[in-house]
Design an enzyme around this catalytic site. Structure first.
Site, PDB file in Angstrom:
ATOM      1  N   ARG A 102       0.872  -1.181   0.000  1.00 49.67           N
ATOM      2  CA  ARG A 102       0.000   0.000   0.000  1.00 49.67           C
ATOM      3  C   ARG A 102       0.899   1.218   0.000  1.00 49.67           C
ATOM      4  O   ARG A 102       1.702   1.413   0.934  1.00 49.67           O
ATOM      5  CB  ARG A 102      -0.907   0.008   1.229  1.00 49.67           C
ATOM      6  N   HIS A 129      -7.358   0.733  -6.403  1.00 51.09           N
ATOM      7  CA  HIS A 129      -7.604  -0.109  -5.223  1.00 51.09           C
ATOM      8  C   HIS A 129      -8.285  -1.398  -5.710  1.00 51.09           C
ATOM      9  O   HIS A 129      -9.465  -1.649  -5.434  1.00 51.09           O
ATOM     10  CB  HIS A 129      -8.472   0.645  -4.219  1.00 51.09           C
ATOM     11  N   GLN A 132     -10.140  -3.909  -3.238  1.00 55.40           N
ATOM     12  CA  GLN A 132     -11.442  -3.428  -2.777  1.00 55.40           C
ATOM     13  C   GLN A 132     -12.511  -3.697  -3.830  1.00 55.40           C
ATOM     14  O   GLN A 132     -13.617  -4.158  -3.515  1.00 55.40           O
ATOM     15  CB  GLN A 132     -11.362  -1.927  -2.474  1.00 55.40           C
ATOM     16  N   ASP A 219     -17.179   7.375  -1.564  1.00 48.68           N
ATOM     17  CA  ASP A 219     -15.914   7.241  -0.824  1.00 48.68           C
ATOM     18  C   ASP A 219     -15.584   8.608  -0.231  1.00 48.68           C
ATOM     19  O   ASP A 219     -16.192   9.623  -0.593  1.00 48.68           O
ATOM     20  CB  ASP A 219     -14.809   6.761  -1.788  1.00 48.68           C
ATOM     21  N   CYS A 259     -16.207   1.832   0.418  1.00 47.23           N
ATOM     22  CA  CYS A 259     -15.037   1.016   0.761  1.00 47.23           C
ATOM     23  C   CYS A 259     -14.683   1.123   2.245  1.00 47.23           C
ATOM     24  O   CYS A 259     -14.044   0.231   2.788  1.00 47.23           O
ATOM     25  CB  CYS A 259     -13.852   1.425  -0.108  1.00 47.23           C
ATOM     26  N   ARG A 287     -13.720  -8.438   1.738  1.00 52.82           N
ATOM     27  CA  ARG A 287     -12.292  -8.181   1.493  1.00 52.82           C
ATOM     28  C   ARG A 287     -11.489  -9.442   1.826  1.00 52.82           C
ATOM     29  O   ARG A 287     -10.566  -9.816   1.109  1.00 52.82           O
ATOM     30  CB  ARG A 287     -11.791  -7.015   2.367  1.00 52.82           C
TER      31      ARG A 287
HETATM   32  N1   CP Z   1     -11.210  -0.022   2.418  1.00 53.93           N
HETATM   33  C1   CP Z   1      -9.936  -0.129   2.867  1.00 53.93           C
HETATM   34  O1   CP Z   1      -8.999  -0.388   2.104  1.00 53.93           O
HETATM   35  O2   CP Z   1      -9.802   0.060   4.195  1.00 53.93           O
HETATM   36  P1   CP Z   1      -8.434   0.256   5.008  1.00 53.93           P
HETATM   37  O3   CP Z   1      -7.856   1.578   4.586  1.00 53.93           O
HETATM   38  O4   CP Z   1      -8.853   0.238   6.438  1.00 53.93           O
HETATM   39  O5   CP Z   1      -7.495  -0.862   4.662  1.00 53.93           O
HETATM   40  N1  NVA Z   2      -9.841   6.824  -1.436  1.00 54.16           N
HETATM   41  C1  NVA Z   2      -9.474   6.381  -0.109  1.00 54.16           C
HETATM   42  C2  NVA Z   2      -9.751   4.925   0.043  1.00 54.16           C
HETATM   43  C3  NVA Z   2      -9.446   4.355   1.409  1.00 54.16           C
HETATM   44  C4  NVA Z   2      -9.683   2.884   1.493  1.00 54.16           C
HETATM   45  C5  NVA Z   2      -8.020   6.672   0.141  1.00 54.16           C
HETATM   46  O1  NVA Z   2      -7.200   6.484  -0.773  1.00 54.16           O
HETATM   47  O2  NVA Z   2      -7.671   7.124   1.232  1.00 54.16           O
END
Ligand code: CP
Ligand code: NVA
Length: 304
Positions: A102, A129, A132, A219, A259, A287
């Site tokens: 990530r 993502h 997700q 989101d 998400c 997930r």
């Molecule tokens: N939706 C998602 O990826 O959540 P986190 O940021 O908690 O991993």
């Molecule tokens: N768009 C958000 C998604 C979090 C799961 C981010 O990137 O922070």
């Protein structure tokens, strides 16, 4: 499929195969049927951003598959002190069977895959993502039995979620309507992919996007890394809240998906969130199952 870097790289058949395996693994888990398909395998999980769902579902998922997951915060890795991703990739490839990462730049994930010799899974970048969206497709398919022809309306910021949903849903034969203010559109690569597809609509009108939708998706308005823009973004997205009024434009009984984490009173009202909590937390649960399917596909080869 060697990696999961972005949904643009996957065929419809590959996505269906992941969803089918995810359903099977979910069924087995619910029925206490053990599936140690990755016994003896190790997954490294590099996090340059916060996470609740991604970290816990990958770690628990790997445990349930009989393998081991290592949480590698970038603050603790030498990558945080400037060791190039190209070298990190080659070192970790000597120890691990797969890497989940990530981070911010999509290029970093692509470089990790290019320089390493083990599967790489994108656990979120500024661009995409994919994990997700695989869970989202699984959740939507559970509700409607099929994806083809369903309409998903995405309301809000044209961010990583808008990018991956647009690609994933269009690949699955769904209709996608994205409503964002001008200046907050999805990535140009995604617009190039979607352009000319009669199933795609880009608009600045949330009601137009929501009209006849089977799934309403939103989101956060300020993604990780955009904390300083938060106030400006709250102003820019003022008309883009998923609320009871907007839901009136959707099909009766439409699902609401997010998400998470959700910011009540901003992109979604408390009332809508709580009314749809069951399907939102099914989505979060999925997930786990979808990622287990991805790990089995990538780390152990195909499974019938
Ligand atoms: N939706 C998602 O990826 O959540 P986190 O940021 O908690 O991993
Ligand atoms: N768009 C958000 C998604 C979090 C799961 C981010 O990137 O922070």
């Amino acid at each position: 499929m060697k990696h999961l870097l972005k949904l643009l790289d996957l065929s419809k058949e590959e996505i269906i195969s992941i969803l089918d395996l995810a359903d099977q693994l979910k069924y087995e888990k619910k029925n206490n049927i053990a599936h140690p398909l990755l016994a003896g395998k190790s997954l490294g999980m590099i996090f340059q951003k916060s996470s609740t769902r991604t970290r816990v579902s990958f770690e628990v998922g790997m445990y349930q598959l009989g393998g081991q997951a290592l949480f590698l915060s970038s603050n603790d890795l030498q990558i945080g002190r400037g060791e190039p991703v190209q070298d990190t990739a080659r070192v970790l490839s000597r120890y691990l069977d797969g890497i989940m990462i990530r981070t911010f730049a999509q290029k970093e994930v692509e470089d990790l895959a290019a320089y390493g010799s083990i599967p790489v899974i994108n656990g979120l970048t500024d661009f995409a993502h994919p994990c997700q969206v695989l869970a989202d497709l699984m959740t939507i398919r559970e509700r409607y039995a099929a994806l083809d022809g369903l309409k998903l309306a995405y309301i809000g910021d044209g961010n990583n979620m808008a990018n991956s949903l647009t690609v994933g849903c269009l690949k699955m034969g769904m209709k996608v309507a994205v409503a964002t203010p001008e200046g907050y559109r999805p990535d140009q690569k995604v617009l190039d992919f979607a352009s000319g597809n009669p199933n795609f609509l880009l608009t600045d009108d949330p009601v137009k996007a929501a009209a006849g939708a089977d799934v309403i998706y939103t989101d956060t308005w300020a993604s990780m890394g955009q904390e300083k823009e938060k106030e400006a973004r709250i102003k820019a997205f003022a008309g883009y809240q998923v609320n009871g009024k907007l839901l009136e434009a959707a099909n009766p009984g439409a699902m609401v998906q997010h998400c998470l984490p959700a910011y009540r009173g901003q992109e979604i009202t408390e009332e809508v969130f709580e009314a749809h909590a069951a399907e939102l937390f099914d989505e979060a649960e999925n997930r786990l199952h979808a990622q287990k399917a991805v790990m089995v596909k990538l780390l152990s080869g195909e499974r019938d």
